[in-house]
Design a protein around this motif. Sequence first.
Motif, PDB file in Angstrom:
ATOM      1  N   GLY A 163       0.764  -1.295  -0.096  1.00 24.82           N
ATOM      2  CA  GLY A 163      -0.043  -0.009  -0.045  1.00 24.82           C
ATOM      3  C   GLY A 163       0.914   1.254   0.197  1.00 24.82           C
ATOM      4  O   GLY A 163       0.159   2.414   0.015  1.00 24.82           O
ATOM      5  N   ILE A 164       2.199   1.229  -0.227  1.00 26.24           N
ATOM      6  CA  ILE A 164       2.857   2.339  -0.144  1.00 26.24           C
ATOM      7  C   ILE A 164       2.880   3.113  -1.445  1.00 26.24           C
ATOM      8  O   ILE A 164       3.086   4.250  -1.454  1.00 26.24           O
ATOM      9  CB  ILE A 164       4.576   1.904  -0.099  1.00 26.24           C
ATOM     10  N   GLY A 165       2.153   2.466  -2.587  1.00 30.58           N
ATOM     11  CA  GLY A 165       1.829   3.348  -3.897  1.00 30.58           C
ATOM     12  C   GLY A 165       3.371   3.473  -4.483  1.00 30.58           C
ATOM     13  O   GLY A 165       4.051   2.656  -4.383  1.00 30.58           O
ATOM     14  N   GLN A 166       3.421   4.409  -5.142  1.00 36.28           N
ATOM     15  CA  GLN A 166       4.535   4.946  -5.994  1.00 36.28           C
ATOM     16  C   GLN A 166       5.896   4.770  -5.056  1.00 36.28           C
ATOM     17  O   GLN A 166       5.994   5.189  -4.087  1.00 36.28           O
ATOM     18  CB  GLN A 166       4.483   6.191  -6.426  1.00 36.28           C
ATOM     19  N   PHE A 167       6.740   3.789  -5.715  1.00 33.63           N
ATOM     20  CA  PHE A 167       8.084   3.645  -5.002  1.00 33.63           C
ATOM     21  C   PHE A 167       9.255   3.826  -5.590  1.00 33.63           C
ATOM     22  O   PHE A 167      10.338   3.871  -5.107  1.00 33.63           O
ATOM     23  CB  PHE A 167       8.199   2.346  -4.076  1.00 33.63           C
ATOM     24  N   PHE A 168       9.234   4.133  -6.859  1.00 36.05           N
ATOM     25  CA  PHE A 168      10.109   4.317  -7.943  1.00 36.05           C
ATOM     26  C   PHE A 168       9.678   5.270  -9.024  1.00 36.05           C
ATOM     27  O   PHE A 168       8.667   4.997  -9.468  1.00 36.05           O
ATOM     28  CB  PHE A 168      10.947   3.069  -8.167  1.00 36.05           C
TER      29      PHE A 168
END
Length: 267
Positions: free
Chosen positions: A68-73
Amino acid sequence: MNDREQMPVPPRSRLGFEIPSSLGEIAERYHYAPLEEEKRRDLGIQWESIDMAKVLEAMARYDELPLGIGQFFLVSVPNRHGKEISLTLRKEHAMIDGAADLLSIRLTVIEDPMEQFHESAAELSFTRFERTSFEEWEMRHRLVAARYRQQGIADHLLRVAERAFQHRSAATHRAQIIEAEVGQGDVLWWLVRRGYIPANEINQQRIRKFFSGSDELVILNQPGGARRWYIFEKSKAFDHSGKLRSDLWDGSQYQEISYRIRVTRTF
């Protein structure tokens, strides 16, 4: 060990069918008239200049990230027109029983810098399943916006994903298996040309039947062109009077009765 735990075994040297040389050849066999594409917007992407080292570094941290962190890179995508284009990776909840998570690889474009509106030009997503001795990535979503088609974006995005899975395989010492279930003739032809093989003998027979131009199959477009190249068995697509079923494109009906084929590739 159930059949989903079985490692795919049919080598490419024993495909058991000939791959048509072009989509045009398939269309001719089925008397299918592909719809004209919307006039494309050339993004001029310089794929060879993308910093893949950063992409692979991001994938190396995949397991450490919470769901659920969403965009990570995000990495900037070089292009000839000076557009603001980004390659984004996301880790999300899969919302599917038994799945660990979902990886989304997305190409976003800012067409109007004044509005700062990020448009999703293309996306590939993969649901990850943990198996006993390998990881399975089910290709769930593959889309290129109509205005950005016909410039190899899907092919290049898939190459990015494959390099990431190959890197993960070397780092974890576990095979990474990509699987895809498709019902569209153009997608099937694309994946088989890219080195994907039938998941089992039944799928091998289904591919052979389609590529040979079987009289029992038909390729159809949804009225309006929203869905194209869908393969159906004639007995399921037409009623007893020979008319196209009126409910063929209702809801998810077309997915349930289209001619589905599963292909796979191991890294």
